[in-house]
Scaffold this motif. Structure first.
Motif, short mmCIF file in Angstrom:
data_model
loop_
_atom_site.label_atom_id
_atom_site.label_comp_id
_atom_site.label_asym_id
_atom_site.label_seq_id
_atom_site.Cartn_x
_atom_site.Cartn_y
_atom_site.Cartn_z
N SER A 32 0.51 -1.16 -10.14
CA SER A 32 -0.05 -2.51 -10.13
C SER A 32 -0.67 -2.90 -8.79
CB SER A 32 1.00 -3.54 -10.55
OG SER A 32 2.05 -3.59 -9.61
N HIS A 33 -0.27 -2.22 -7.71
CA HIS A 33 -0.81 -2.54 -6.39
C HIS A 33 -1.74 -1.47 -5.83
CE1 HIS A 33 1.57 -6.18 -5.47
NE2 HIS A 33 2.45 -5.64 -6.30
N GLY A 34 -1.92 -0.38 -6.57
CA GLY A 34 -2.73 0.72 -6.05
C GLY A 34 -2.09 1.37 -4.84
N ALA A 35 -0.76 1.45 -4.84
CA ALA A 35 -0.01 1.97 -3.70
C ALA A 35 0.37 3.44 -3.90
CB ALA A 35 1.24 1.14 -3.48
N LYS A 36 0.76 4.07 -2.82
CA LYS A 36 1.30 5.44 -2.83
C LYS A 36 2.81 5.36 -2.69
CE LYS A 36 -2.50 7.95 -2.72
NZ LYS A 36 -2.79 8.98 -3.69
N ILE A 37 3.50 6.39 -3.17
CA ILE A 37 4.96 6.46 -3.10
C ILE A 37 5.37 7.68 -2.28
CG2 ILE A 37 7.11 6.72 -4.39
CD1 ILE A 37 5.64 5.56 -6.83
N SER A 38 6.27 7.47 -1.34
CA SER A 38 6.96 8.57 -0.68
C SER A 38 8.40 8.53 -1.17
CB SER A 38 6.95 8.41 0.84
OG SER A 38 5.74 8.85 1.36
N LYS A 70 0.82 -1.21 0.00
CA LYS A 70 0.00 0.00 0.00
C LYS A 70 0.86 1.26 0.00
CE LYS A 70 -3.63 -2.33 2.56
NZ LYS A 70 -4.27 -2.49 3.85
N LYS A 71 2.09 1.13 0.51
CA LYS A 71 2.96 2.30 0.63
C LYS A 71 4.38 1.90 0.29
CE LYS A 71 3.67 6.52 2.16
NZ LYS A 71 2.84 7.62 2.42
N ILE A 72 4.98 2.63 -0.66
CA ILE A 72 6.34 2.38 -1.12
C ILE A 72 7.21 3.59 -0.77
CG2 ILE A 72 7.81 2.02 -3.15
CD1 ILE A 72 5.29 0.76 -4.51
N LEU A 73 8.37 3.32 -0.21
CA LEU A 73 9.35 4.39 0.04
C LEU A 73 10.44 4.24 -1.01
CD1 LEU A 73 10.27 6.76 1.78
CD2 LEU A 73 11.55 5.11 3.18
N ILE A 122 16.53 6.10 6.23
CA ILE A 122 15.55 5.46 5.36
C ILE A 122 14.68 4.50 6.16
CG2 ILE A 122 15.27 3.87 3.41
CD1 ILE A 122 17.89 5.18 2.25
N ILE A 123 15.31 3.71 7.03
CA ILE A 123 14.54 2.78 7.86
C ILE A 123 13.60 3.54 8.78
CG2 ILE A 123 14.73 1.11 9.76
CD1 ILE A 123 17.19 -0.03 8.29
N ALA A 124 14.08 4.62 9.39
CA ALA A 124 13.22 5.43 10.28
C ALA A 124 12.02 5.98 9.53
CB ALA A 124 14.04 6.56 10.91
N GLN A 125 12.24 6.49 8.30
CA GLN A 125 11.14 7.05 7.51
C GLN A 125 10.16 5.95 7.11
OE1 GLN A 125 10.86 10.40 7.01
NE2 GLN A 125 8.84 10.04 6.14
N SER A 126 10.68 4.77 6.76
CA SER A 126 9.80 3.67 6.37
C SER A 126 8.91 3.23 7.54
CB SER A 126 10.59 2.48 5.83
OG SER A 126 11.28 1.80 6.86
N LYS A 127 9.45 3.27 8.75
CA LYS A 127 8.65 2.92 9.94
C LYS A 127 7.64 4.02 10.25
CE LYS A 127 12.04 -0.10 12.09
NZ LYS A 127 12.97 -0.30 13.20
N LYS A 128 8.08 5.26 10.15
CA LYS A 128 7.19 6.40 10.44
C LYS A 128 5.97 6.38 9.53
CE LYS A 128 7.22 11.45 10.53
NZ LYS A 128 8.05 12.64 10.28
N GLU A 129 6.18 6.05 8.25
CA GLU A 129 5.08 6.04 7.28
C GLU A 129 4.42 4.67 7.11
OE1 GLU A 129 5.36 8.26 3.72
OE2 GLU A 129 7.15 9.31 4.40
N GLU A 130 4.88 3.69 7.87
CA GLU A 130 4.35 2.33 7.80
C GLU A 130 4.40 1.79 6.36
OE1 GLU A 130 0.50 2.42 9.67
OE2 GLU A 130 1.37 2.76 11.64
N CYS A 131 5.57 1.93 5.74
CA CYS A 131 5.76 1.47 4.36
C CYS A 131 5.81 -0.05 4.30
CB CYS A 131 7.04 2.07 3.79
SG CYS A 131 6.96 3.86 3.61
#
Length: 188
Positions: free
Chosen positions: A64-70, A39-42, A138-147
């Motif tokens: 293809s997954h209907g996901a959002k990108i940060s 659902k969410k791609i970083l 990058i890991i911190a941002q991925s956790k913050k946004e629940e990627c």
């Protein structure tokens, strides 16, 4: 140890294997699900001239997954020419300049791929520029946004370089608790 899946080669890519870290894929009653919910791609970019190549993978997966990108760009707090220039201006100014550079690259990518600009307003829901150590940021941002997935490029440095310095992409695959797609960026 995580599971690794060999991904198909993208057009114009040298014949190298791409590996997706599939650690912590959601389980169901029959074991690991083979169809992850994305659902969410970083997308992590170093803003190099060919970095948009990896962005193409992020766009394809998002569509293809209907996901959002940060999008995230992290500049290291180490000494090199770019960071010496960065220190000469305040962080807010530097962040604004890098954010504009990312937006410019998105526009150029859209024109090159004949993609409507409105697509980006639907797919890209955030641009983040920060200073620090790339892997940790990058890991911190991925956790913050629940990627659900991290997409990044690698320039495929030599084995000697990786042995002496280490590769950000290699460290990401080792340290991330979510899947990481590493895309080999062509040199030309």
């Amino acid at each position: 140890a995580g599971h690794h899946v060999r991904l198909p080669r993208h057009r114009d890519v040298p014949p190298r294997a791409y590996w997706l870290n599939t650690r912590n894929v959601q389980d169901n009653e029959r074991g690991p699900s083979m169809t992850p919910k994305i659902k969410k791609i970083l997308y992590a970019t170093d803003l190099s001239s060919n970095a948009n190549y990896a962005f193409g993978y992020a766009v394809s997966l998002a569509l293809s997954h209907g996901a959002k990108i940060s999008i995230i760009n992290v500049y290291e707090k180490l000494t090199n020419n770019r960071n010496i220039q960065m220190r000469s201006v305040d962080f807010a100014t530097a962040r604004d300049k890098l954010t504009e550079k990312i937006k410019t690259q998105l526009t150029l990518y859209g024109k090159k791929e004949n993609v409507e600009e409105c697509l980006y307003t639907k797919l890209v829901d955030g641009i983040h520029v920060t200073a620090g150590m790339p892997v940790e940021a990058i890991i911190a941002q991925s956790k913050k946004e629940e990627c659900d997935l991290i997409v990044m490029g690698t320039h495929g440095h030599t084995c000697l370089f990786r042995a002496l310095i280490g590769s950000t992409a290699q460290k990401m695959v080792q340290e991330s608790t979510i899947p990481v797609l590493v895309v080999r960026i062509p040199e030309n």
